[in-house]
Scaffold this active site. Structure first.
Site, short mmCIF file in Angstrom:
data_model
loop_
_atom_site.label_atom_id
_atom_site.label_comp_id
_atom_site.label_asym_id
_atom_site.label_seq_id
_atom_site.Cartn_x
_atom_site.Cartn_y
_atom_site.Cartn_z
N LYS A 190 -8.25 7.92 -3.54
CA LYS A 190 -7.11 7.81 -4.47
C LYS A 190 -6.84 6.34 -4.75
CE LYS A 190 -2.60 7.32 -4.61
NZ LYS A 190 -2.47 6.60 -5.90
N GLU A 266 -4.39 -0.47 7.15
CA GLU A 266 -4.43 -1.92 6.88
C GLU A 266 -3.19 -2.21 6.06
OE1 GLU A 266 -6.61 -3.90 8.11
OE2 GLU A 266 -8.26 -2.55 8.64
N CYS A 300 -2.54 -9.32 0.90
CA CYS A 300 -1.97 -8.98 2.22
C CYS A 300 -2.00 -10.21 3.11
CB CYS A 300 -2.75 -7.84 2.84
SG CYS A 300 -4.51 -8.10 2.78
N GLU A 399 7.75 -9.37 3.20
CA GLU A 399 6.61 -9.59 2.33
C GLU A 399 7.08 -9.46 0.88
OE1 GLU A 399 3.58 -6.48 2.20
OE2 GLU A 399 2.08 -8.05 2.37
#
Ligand code: NAP
Ligand code: MG
Length: 496
Positions: A190, A266, A300, A399
């Site tokens: 996906k 992750e 990331c 973040e």
């Protein structure tokens, strides 16, 4: 980052590029129950309307993957034969490198030139590397009493679902698809709702390379519908995910509420560049700037915190500010765009809201801090530097996934290490020093999955990538990535 020169006219190619828009199930592009409009952050214009999967479509894809796995059309193939097909796939990616790069730029706004040089290089290497590796992986026969024979065998785990983000759309997909397929698993991918077109073209090329029907499936769609249906499906054996920590948490819940499928995560990060006075200051400062502004900070591993010794603060910050001026956003189809757009208007608004509320809590905005190029209809946010950020405040802890650097000073090594480790995340960080003892000492103290010393974002396919703490678990890249998609079977044979 070294880049090869590349002379495609990306604006012209935009008028010519073609790609599939259906769901890829059982080797055919098919209609889905839903529709999804993909919009370009370059100018806010729609790129395509595509099929999207509901839970029923997801079930069809998982069933196709299951049938393919059980009849061994791929899982039972000799690794050397799977290898040949994966390598052919990598070659087709090279042949279609321009279209795939262009789709990156149209979907998520990174410069097409960078997608061509950086993302596509990574995709091609990942697929060919795992292809090359897979016929060199050996099983084990341990030394046991002579009255027995013990076998430790790796078996492909079964049906793998891969749910990926949009920031490096094909690299993240390839980091999952290549090792999972190499081991013999079947996969349902996906892609992120923002970047399905590049993923569909990539997987069409996989089919052309000879991956059998049903082994590689793609279900476009929204996270809370399509992603969730994969997470909750009782016939998915392994779910491998790259994305935010919040959604990673959901996948653990889906697994617990369904069949206890194995989940690999992750997740996000709040990585730091830690600069000591004995470092190569020029290199440290320019790399720190690049590490947060590159890909508009949508990484990331973005170096979103600069932890700098108080004695060199002014020098380092001045250098970063001058690079920020050079890296202003532009249309990502322009050959020389230093920076593109961010992925979408809502994402840009989120970045901006956090900059405003973060700076209100603590810090002083030195450059950037508001959207630019608004007359284009696109979503552009400039390099932003916030100085004197309190380490417990929003800008040092959350973040943002945008080109926003939070600067904090330290006085000594102990304080620097405490600051480095002082977030919920543990993905990556860099230490800059020319003192060998300090470099090793500091690296050992860093609670992260990836340490860089006097560099950032360096590595190759041989080294694992992934985090600790709430940055996740499990590793992409390297031979360790294969472990996620194997079951280990012990067979004990009594000989007497
Ligand atoms: P995201 O919102 O977590 O989405 C990632 C994927 O999960 C997308 O395919 C998304 O689908 C899907 N999803 C969203 N909500 C879901 C739900 N409730 N149930 C099931 N699936 C769901 O992340 P993103 O905004 O795309 O990407 C940014 C994040 O990825 C950042 O946190 C970044 O740090 C992380 N990241 C980590 C790494 C790493 O290797 N550690 C690498 C790159 C990015 P939709 O797109 O349809 O929402
Ligand atoms: Mg999303």
């Amino acid at each position: 980052m070294t880049a090869t020169t590349h002379t495609t006219n990306w604006h012209t190619l935009r008028e010519q590029v073609t790609y599939p828009t259906g769901l890829l199930i059982d080797g055919r592009f098919q209609a889905g129950a839903d529709r999804l409009v993909v919009t370009s952050p370059i100018d806010g214009a729609p790129i395509a309307e595509i099929d999207a999967a509901d839970a029923g479509d997801v079930d069809r894809a998982v069933q196709a993957a299951r049938r393919a796995f059980e009849d061994k059309r791929w899982s039972g193939m000799a690794p050397a034969d799977r290898k040949a097909i994966l390598i052919r796939w990598a070659q087709l990616c090279e042949e279609h490198r321009e279209e795939l790069a262009l789709l990156h730029a149209l979907e998520m706004g990174k410069p097409a030139r960078e997608a061509y040089n950086v993302d596509m290089r990574a995709v091609i290497r990942t697929i060919s590397w795992f292809g090359e590796a897979i016929d060199k992986v050996l099983d084990e026969i341990p030394n046991v009493a002579s009255s027995a024979l013990a076998l430790i065998e790796r078996e492909p785990a079964g049906v793998v679902a891969a749910v990926v983000p949009w920031n490096f759309p094909l690299t993240m997909a390839a980091w999952k698809l290549a090792p999972a397929l190499a081991t013999g698993c079947s996969v349902v991918l996906k892609p992120a709702e923002q970047s399905p077109l590049s993923a569909l073209l990539l997987c069409q090329l996989g089919m052309e390379a000879g991956i059998p029907d049903g082994v590689l499936n793609v279900v476009n769609g929204l996270g809370h519908i399509t992603g969730r249906a994969l997470g909750e499906h009782n016939d998915v054996d392994v779910l491998t995910f790259t994305g935010s920590t919040a959604v990673g948490r959901r996948f653990m819940e889906y697994s617990a509420a369904s069949n206890l499928k194995r989940v690999w995560l992750e997740l996000g990060g709040k990585s730091a560049n830690v600069v000591f006075p004995d470092a190569d200051i020029d290199k440290a400062a320019s790399t720190a700037a690049w590490s947060i502004f590159y890909n508009a900070g949508q990484m990331c591993t973005a170096g979103s915190r600069l932890l700098v010794h108080e004695s060199i603060h002014d020098e380092v910050v001045a250098k970063i500010l001058s690079i920020a001026q050079e890296m202003q956003p532009a249309n990502p189809l322009d050959a020389d765009a230093p920076l593109g757009s961010v992925v979408s208007h809502p994402h840009m608004q989120q970045i901006h809201d956090k900059v405003v509320s973060g700076a209100a809590q603590s810090g002083e905005i030195l450059t950037g801090g508001a959207p630019v190029l608004e007359n284009t209809g696109g979503s552009y946010y400039p390099p932003t530097v916030v100085d004197n950020v309190d380490p417990s405040s929003l800008l040092a802890q959350q973040e943002l996934f945008g080109p926003v650097l939070a600067v904090t000073t330290f006085r000594d090594e102990a304080e620097a290490l405490a600051l480095t480790n002082g977030t919920q995340y543990g993905l990556a960080s860099a230490v800059w020093t020319n003192d060998l003892n300090r470099a090793h000492r500091f690296a050992r103290g860093m609670k992260v999955g990836v340490v860089w010393v006097n560099c950032y974002e360096e590595g190759d396919m041989t080294v694992p990538f992934g985090g600790v703490k709430q940055s996740g678990f499990g590793r992409d890249k390297s031979l360790h990535a294969l472990d996620k998609f194997y079951d280990i079977k012990t067979t004990w044979i009594e000989l007497e």
